[in-house]
Structure formats: structure tokens, C-alpha cells
Design a protein around this motif. Structure first.
Motif, PDB file in Angstrom:
ATOM      1  N   MET A  48       0.857  -1.192   0.000  1.00 45.73           N
ATOM      2  CA  MET A  48       0.000   0.000   0.000  1.00 45.73           C
ATOM      3  C   MET A  48       0.888   1.235   0.000  1.00 45.73           C
ATOM      4  SD  MET A  48      -2.676  -1.352   2.899  1.00 45.73           S
ATOM      5  CE  MET A  48      -3.136   0.308   3.295  1.00 45.73           C
ATOM      6  N   LEU A  49       0.676   2.137  -0.979  1.00 51.57           N
ATOM      7  CA  LEU A  49       1.483   3.351  -1.104  1.00 51.57           C
ATOM      8  C   LEU A  49       0.665   4.579  -0.731  1.00 51.57           C
ATOM      9  CD1 LEU A  49       3.180   2.677  -4.567  1.00 51.57           C
ATOM     10  CD2 LEU A  49       4.004   2.058  -2.291  1.00 51.57           C
ATOM     11  N   THR A  50       1.252   5.412   0.128  1.00 54.56           N
ATOM     12  CA  THR A  50       0.593   6.630   0.571  1.00 54.56           C
ATOM     13  C   THR A  50       1.558   7.804   0.410  1.00 54.56           C
ATOM     14  OG1 THR A  50      -0.680   5.406   2.214  1.00 54.56           O
ATOM     15  CG2 THR A  50      -0.487   7.773   2.565  1.00 54.56           C
ATOM     16  N   GLY A  51       1.057   8.921  -0.068  1.00 54.80           N
ATOM     17  CA  GLY A  51       1.870  10.128  -0.212  1.00 54.80           C
ATOM     18  C   GLY A  51       1.121  11.164  -1.024  1.00 54.80           C
ATOM     19  N   GLU A  52       1.563  12.410  -0.884  1.00 56.35           N
ATOM     20  CA  GLU A  52       0.952  13.510  -1.630  1.00 56.35           C
ATOM     21  C   GLU A  52       1.086  13.279  -3.133  1.00 56.35           C
ATOM     22  OE1 GLU A  52      -0.554  16.266  -0.299  1.00 56.35           O
ATOM     23  OE2 GLU A  52      -0.244  15.417   1.689  1.00 56.35           O
ATOM     24  N   LEU A  53       0.289  14.000  -3.914  1.00 58.75           N
ATOM     25  CA  LEU A  53       0.463  13.984  -5.362  1.00 58.75           C
ATOM     26  C   LEU A  53       1.902  14.381  -5.676  1.00 58.75           C
ATOM     27  CD1 LEU A  53      -2.848  15.715  -6.510  1.00 58.75           C
ATOM     28  CD2 LEU A  53      -2.207  13.332  -6.903  1.00 58.75           C
ATOM     29  N   ILE A 144       5.315   7.966   1.751  1.00 61.17           N
ATOM     30  CA  ILE A 144       6.330   8.833   1.157  1.00 61.17           C
ATOM     31  C   ILE A 144       6.011  10.272   1.542  1.00 61.17           C
ATOM     32  CG2 ILE A 144       7.463   9.575  -0.966  1.00 61.17           C
ATOM     33  CD1 ILE A 144       6.429   6.936  -2.245  1.00 61.17           C
ATOM     34  N   ASP A 145       6.935  10.898   2.256  1.00 58.24           N
ATOM     35  CA  ASP A 145       6.786  12.296   2.664  1.00 58.24           C
ATOM     36  C   ASP A 145       7.739  13.161   1.851  1.00 58.24           C
ATOM     37  OD1 ASP A 145       4.852  12.095   4.789  1.00 58.24           O
ATOM     38  OD2 ASP A 145       6.408  11.124   5.981  1.00 58.24           O
ATOM     39  N   ARG A 146       7.234  14.286   1.394  1.00 59.90           N
ATOM     40  CA  ARG A 146       8.062  15.242   0.652  1.00 59.90           C
ATOM     41  C   ARG A 146       7.713  16.646   1.097  1.00 59.90           C
ATOM     42  NH1 ARG A 146       5.604  18.211  -3.433  1.00 59.90           N
ATOM     43  NH2 ARG A 146       3.516  17.540  -3.991  1.00 59.90           N
ATOM     44  N   ALA A 147       8.605  17.583   0.772  1.00 62.16           N
ATOM     45  CA  ALA A 147       8.319  18.983   1.039  1.00 62.16           C
ATOM     46  C   ALA A 147       7.156  19.397   0.148  1.00 62.16           C
ATOM     47  CB  ALA A 147       9.539  19.848   0.752  1.00 62.16           C
TER      48      ALA A 147
END
Length: 177
Positions: A48-53, A144-147
Motif C-alpha cells: 500500500m502506497l501513501t503520499g501527496e500527489l 512517502i513524505d516530501r516537502a
């Protein structure tokens, strides 16, 4: 890459859960992480993948596809909901699902027959939180976290949470320890 640990967030508090944090500096490193994860995947695995666009979910899945040796270019299945990539050799097929536009839980996803595909495939579901957990008590959750905002920063923090006994050795297998 940091060592595996049991973390307090979300599902990671459940017994048998292993958490690993990975710093990723570029899209190529994200694909490489996908290739490394593919090395521990087997038929029946749910990812399962989670993260902003724009976080890198599809880029990670491209690496998974390369590592699994599947046919076809791995692209975002947003408008088709799911794509099946058959194996080029003896490995499992990759079923790549984008649940972004699906509002309901597993009931709404039943038409995809994921439960039928799971035993012989690796199923990767983008935006699957709250929708596909019932498919397997053993799953790999990738956050996945990104700025965010107007930035060209390619750095990401990827948190891998192996949930269930299947993933007990996750940290050692991914780090080569």
C-alpha cells in the motif's frame, strides 16, 4: 538508510510490525528503492502506497516493476484504476491499482477482483489506506513524505511498515544486514 525499529505511528504499533525509514534524494534513488523492495516481494504480497500527489508513488512502482521483471511500462493507472503487468519470466505479475478516485472501502474495489489476483500476484495499491487492508493481514505499507509547496526539492522520506509476521525480517532483508 536507517535501521529498522518499532515505531509508534498508526499501524506500526501493532505486534509483528517492523518500521524502516529511508532517505531518498532523487527519482532514480526512488526507483532503486523499488528495485530493492522487489527483491523481497513474493506472490501474495500486498503493498500500500501513501503520499501527496507527486511524492513518488508511481516512480517507486516503476522500480518494483523493474525488480520483478514484468512486461510493459509502469505508468500511473489513475484513469484506468488498475493495470496488470505479467511477468517476463517465472516471477509474479504486478497488479498496479490507483484507488485515488474510489471513495468506498473494499466493497467498491470488489469489481477489480484483487482477492482473486492476490495469491499469484504482487498487488500495489496507491491511495489504498482505508480501502484494501482487509485483503491481507500481512502487508507492506509505504508512506512517502516530501516537502510541499513551491519547491524543487527532490528529497523524500520513505517509511516502510511491514505489518504481520510475513514482514518480520524486513529491515535486515532491505539493508543487507
Amino acid at each position: 538508510m536507517e535501521a529498522a525499529h518499532n515505531g509508534p505511528a498508526g499501524e506500526s504499533a501493532a505486534p509483528g510490525t517492523v518500521t524502516l525509514d529511508v532517505a531518498v534524494e532523487s527519482p532514480e534513488e526512488m526507483k532503486e528503492l523499488g528495485r530493492r523492495i522487489a527483491g523481497v516481494l513474493a506472490p501474495g504480497d500486498l503493498v500500500m502506497l501513501t503520499g501527496e500527489l507527486g511524492a513518488g508513488k508511481t516512480t517507486l512502482t516503476r522500480g518494483l516493476g523493474e525488480g520483478l521483471g514484468v512486461r510493459g511500462a509502469v505508468t500511473s493507472p489513475t484513469f484506468v484504476i488498475a493495470r496488470v503487468h505479467p511477468p517476463l519470466g517465472e516471477g509474479p505479475a504486478l497488479v498496479h491499482v490507483d484507488a485515488y478516485r474510489l471513495g468506498g472501502g473494499l466493497d467498491e474495489m470488489e469489481d477489480l477482483d484483487l482477492d482473486v489476483s492476490l495469491p499469484e500476484s504482487v498487488i500495489v495499491v496507491e491511495w489504498g489506506d482505508g480501502k484494501v487492508e482487509e485483503l491481507s493481514e500481512h502487508r507492506l505499507r509505504v508512506v512517502i513524505d516530501r516537502a510541499v509547496g513551491d519547491t524543487d526539492d527532490e528529497r523524500r522520506t520513505v517509511t516502510l511498515m511491514g505489518i504481520g509476521a510475513r514482514w518480520a525480517g524486513l529491515g535486515a532483508e532491505l539493508t543487507g544486514a
